[in-house]
Design a protein around this motif. Structure first.
Motif, PDB file in Angstrom:
ATOM      1  N   MET A 223       0.738  -1.311  -0.083  1.00 43.54           N
ATOM      2  CA  MET A 223      -0.382  -0.200   0.052  1.00 43.54           C
ATOM      3  C   MET A 223       0.655   1.672  -0.126  1.00 43.54           C
ATOM      4  O   MET A 223      -0.267   2.418  -0.539  1.00 43.54           O
ATOM      5  CB  MET A 223      -0.863   0.012   0.940  1.00 43.54           C
ATOM      6  CG  MET A 223      -2.187  -0.892   1.036  1.00 43.54           C
ATOM      7  SD  MET A 223      -3.174  -1.314  -0.280  1.00 43.54           S
ATOM      8  CE  MET A 223      -4.014   0.459  -0.281  1.00 43.54           C
TER       9      MET A 223
ATOM     10  N   ASP B  24       0.112  11.067   5.099  1.00 43.97           N
ATOM     11  CA  ASP B  24      -0.426  10.155   4.499  1.00 43.97           C
ATOM     12  C   ASP B  24      -0.096   8.253   4.523  1.00 43.97           C
ATOM     13  O   ASP B  24      -0.992   7.257   4.426  1.00 43.97           O
ATOM     14  CB  ASP B  24      -0.667  10.534   2.062  1.00 43.97           C
ATOM     15  CG  ASP B  24      -1.623  11.785   2.825  1.00 43.97           C
ATOM     16  OD1 ASP B  24      -2.436  12.183   3.703  1.00 43.97           O
ATOM     17  OD2 ASP B  24      -1.129  13.117   1.725  1.00 43.97           O
ATOM     18  N   ASN B  25       0.897   8.146   3.717  1.00 42.66           N
ATOM     19  CA  ASN B  25       0.915   6.993   3.752  1.00 42.66           C
ATOM     20  C   ASN B  25       1.113   5.617   5.160  1.00 42.66           C
ATOM     21  O   ASN B  25       0.980   5.049   5.457  1.00 42.66           O
ATOM     22  CB  ASN B  25       2.936   6.578   3.964  1.00 42.66           C
ATOM     23  CG  ASN B  25       3.327   6.495   1.639  1.00 42.66           C
ATOM     24  OD1 ASN B  25       2.707   5.773   1.277  1.00 42.66           O
ATOM     25  ND2 ASN B  25       4.039   7.049   1.835  1.00 42.66           N
TER      26      ASN B  25
ATOM     27  N   GLU C  19      -2.418   5.448   5.350  1.00 45.38           N
ATOM     28  CA  GLU C  19      -2.940   4.511   4.417  1.00 45.38           C
ATOM     29  C   GLU C  19      -1.839   2.582   4.876  1.00 45.38           C
ATOM     30  O   GLU C  19      -3.095   1.922   4.705  1.00 45.38           O
ATOM     31  CB  GLU C  19      -2.835   4.627   3.298  1.00 45.38           C
ATOM     32  CG  GLU C  19      -2.939   3.716   2.632  1.00 45.38           C
ATOM     33  CD  GLU C  19      -4.463   4.198   1.788  1.00 45.38           C
ATOM     34  OE1 GLU C  19      -5.258   3.084   1.245  1.00 45.38           O
ATOM     35  OE2 GLU C  19      -5.053   4.855   1.659  1.00 45.38           O
TER      36      GLU C  19
ATOM     37  N   ASP D  51      -3.934   1.532   8.162  1.00 44.16           N
ATOM     38  CA  ASP D  51      -5.129   1.521   8.125  1.00 44.16           C
ATOM     39  C   ASP D  51      -5.586   0.187   7.199  1.00 44.16           C
ATOM     40  O   ASP D  51      -6.904  -1.312   7.989  1.00 44.16           O
ATOM     41  CB  ASP D  51      -5.758   2.388   6.800  1.00 44.16           C
ATOM     42  CG  ASP D  51      -6.815   3.660   7.527  1.00 44.16           C
ATOM     43  OD1 ASP D  51      -6.861   3.820   9.058  1.00 44.16           O
ATOM     44  OD2 ASP D  51      -6.554   3.856   7.302  1.00 44.16           O
TER      45      ASP D  51
END
Length: 546
Positions: free
Chosen positions: A421, A430-431, A434, A437
């Protein structure tokens, strides 16, 4: 023996004797593992952490108890392995805080130091669980503070008595301990240490650090990260007793003289590690900052070291290491894994370094820090891939001068999914969001064997039984590896599943593993089935369902 006060020499005898005692009994501590699976490493982790700590005191001739405890805490901080080792390092850190600045400590002052040790341990754990080493150290500290003894020996006798009482109550606090009919392993390790303190005082023991044979899994993982073609031949390590604020300046000064460099400043010391062709030059510059201590120089060209990665993995590692440019790249990755096949998968997915580790082989904080030093990246993600490594990784992040981000991966499949991902073009936050999650979307199963007879959740288990674990909990018990694996996967697949991935271990029959894959393809025609030779130890299969 009566000690109204203890000085640095007596404190040294206490901790060294306790370290020897814990090393001798570590396998007993390991055997108290609640789960009957081959991962009972609490005793090993605590012993290796404590031995790293006492090594900091060796041949120092320290008279001050405050100085001795400070060095002990620093050694434990860098040598901490596993959750139990990190907690122990925090206990020693608190004790050091309580003894700070003291030449000697009387019973009241030493009791206060134990209390600070308990407080530090509790602060280190986000969600403290009672019935563990935390409860035992708190009980021991409370008894010390309440004691009226002026003789430190008698104080420690009371502390040991109370620690044993609290330890014996841990099965009543944690149902898992009661079912397994054991006390908490970390608490037992701490009791052994406290008993070592008492014995050293009571018998006036002049302790020496005992040397033990190092098994393959006890060799520092980071020491195995050597270049296939060694450019710099001397592994040089030492400590500068000086102003730690000059650590970065010194690092820049010696940067051109080698590689694999670590320069870590902590309070009044600077710890240095560098591979160089001129150790004398590095040492001559270091001595300008302060007194040098614990100098160690190894000729790496003469040493035969086991490799962390396979030859193909080595080519990858050397490529990454030898093509580092002056400008750092935006992202770097460090992963922990065991098994050549699994390590190669991580390298193929873009991981810069793989530290060998996992169940029974937890890397230390220093192992991780040494690996970080090799990476020229602005942001470094660490994938622990094991719940017992997350705390050591987090501790490394706290003391490193680089931006280390610990992704709380508890399994190999979670780590692999995070990498799939990752977006190199995205911003750091953001990484992080992500990848965190995606951790929640991965179901992990594993197949191993029982190391002893027990009963878990009403299931009778015999030594040698094949165990199927789902998210770490025993779900299937049987006699045949492939039948248990088959049944476990049935529990894992649901209507939202789209991918099953099998990583088979070094004890698996390759043909039977492929037959299992074929059966799964027939049973789940709408799912993608993948199979890899992970070559991992201890686990016949690691299974991912997404």
């Amino acid at each position: 023996m009566e000690y109204l006060k203890i000085n640095g020499e007596q404190f040294y005898n206490m901790v060294v004797h306790a370290s020897n005692k814990l090393e001798q009994q570590k396998e007993y501590v390991n055997s108290l593992n609640v789960f009957p699976v081959p991962d009972g490493d609490t005793g090993t982790n605590m012993s290796m952490t404590f031995r790293a700590a006492v090594k900091e005191l060796e041949n120092k001739g320290i008279e001050s108890v405050g100085e001795a405890s400070k060095k002990l805490a620093k050694g434990a901080l860098m040598g901490a392995r596993g959750n139990s080792g990190v907690i122990l390092s925090q206990i020693l850190r608190g004790i050091s805080k309580g003894l700070e600045g003291k030449d000697e400590a009387d019973s009241v002052e030493f009791a206060y130091a134990l209390s600070e040790g308990a407080k530090s341990a509790y602060k280190a754990v986000m969600r403290p669980t009672e019935g563990t080493i935390l409860t035992v150290v708190r009980g021991a500290a409370e008894s010390a503070v309440a004691s009226t003894k002026t003789n430190v020996t008698e104080l420690m006798e009371e502390v040991c008595t109370q620690a044993k009482i609290v330890l014996d109550k841990t099965p009543e606090m944690l149902p898992a301990l009661k079912k397994a009919k054991v006390v908490d392993s970390g608490g037992m390790g701490l009791l052994i240490i406290m008993q070592g303190f008492y014995e050293a005082l009571n018998k006036d023991i002049k302790a020496t650090i005992e040397e033990y044979h190092k098994s393959a899994e006890n060799v520092s993982a980071a020491n195995n990260l050597v270049d296939h073609e060694i450019k710099y031949g001397y592994c040089t390590e030492f400590i500068v007793l000086g102003d730690s604020s000059k650590a970065d300046e010194f690092k820049n000064e010696i940067n051109e003289f080698g590689d694999s460099m670590i320069v870590v400043g902590y309070e009044d010391v600077i710890k240095v590690h560098i591979h160089t062709n001129d150790p004398g030059l590095v040492l001559s510059k270091a001595v300008q900052l302060g007194e040098l201590s614990k100098i160690k120089i190894d000729n790496m060209r003469e040493e035969h070291r086991s490799l962390i990665v396979s030859e193909n993995s080595y080519a990858h590692e050397v490529h990454e290491h030898t093509t580092v440019e002056e400008e750092p790249k935006k992202y770097g990755f460090i992963s922990v894994a065991a098994g050549e096949g699994i390590k190669n998968i991580f390298l193929d997915l873009g991981v810069d370094y793989v530290i060998e580790g996992g169940q029974t082989m937890n890397p230390s904080t220093q192992d991780i820090i040494e690996c970080v030093s090799k990476l020229n990246a602005e942001n470094i993600f660490i994938l622990p891939n094991n719940k017992n490594i997350i705390m050591a990784a987090s501790q490394a992040a706290e003391i490193s001068n680089k931006n280390l981000i610990v992704l709380p991966t508890k399994t190999i499949p979670q780590g692999i999914s995070c990498l799939t991902m990752f977006n190199p073009e995205a911003e750091v936050e953001d990484n992080i969001e992500e990848m965190k999650d995606v951790i929640e979307t991965v179901s992990t199963g594993s197949i191993t064997y029982a190391v002893r007879d027990t009963e878990m959740d009403g299931i009778e288990i015999k030594e040698g039984n094949i165990l199927g674990l789902l998210e770490g909990k025993i779900k299937e018990v049987g006699q045949d590896v492939y039948e248990v694996t088959d049944k476990l996967i049935e529990h894992m697949v649901n209507e939202d599943s789209s991918l099953i991935t099998l990583f088979y271990g070094n004890e698996c029959d390759r043909n039977k593993a492929e037959e299992l894959k074929n059966r799964l393809e027939d049973r789940y025609p709408d799912l993608d089935i993948q199979s890899y030779d992970g070559e991992q130890p201890l686990y016949y299969f690691i299974i991912s369902v997404e």
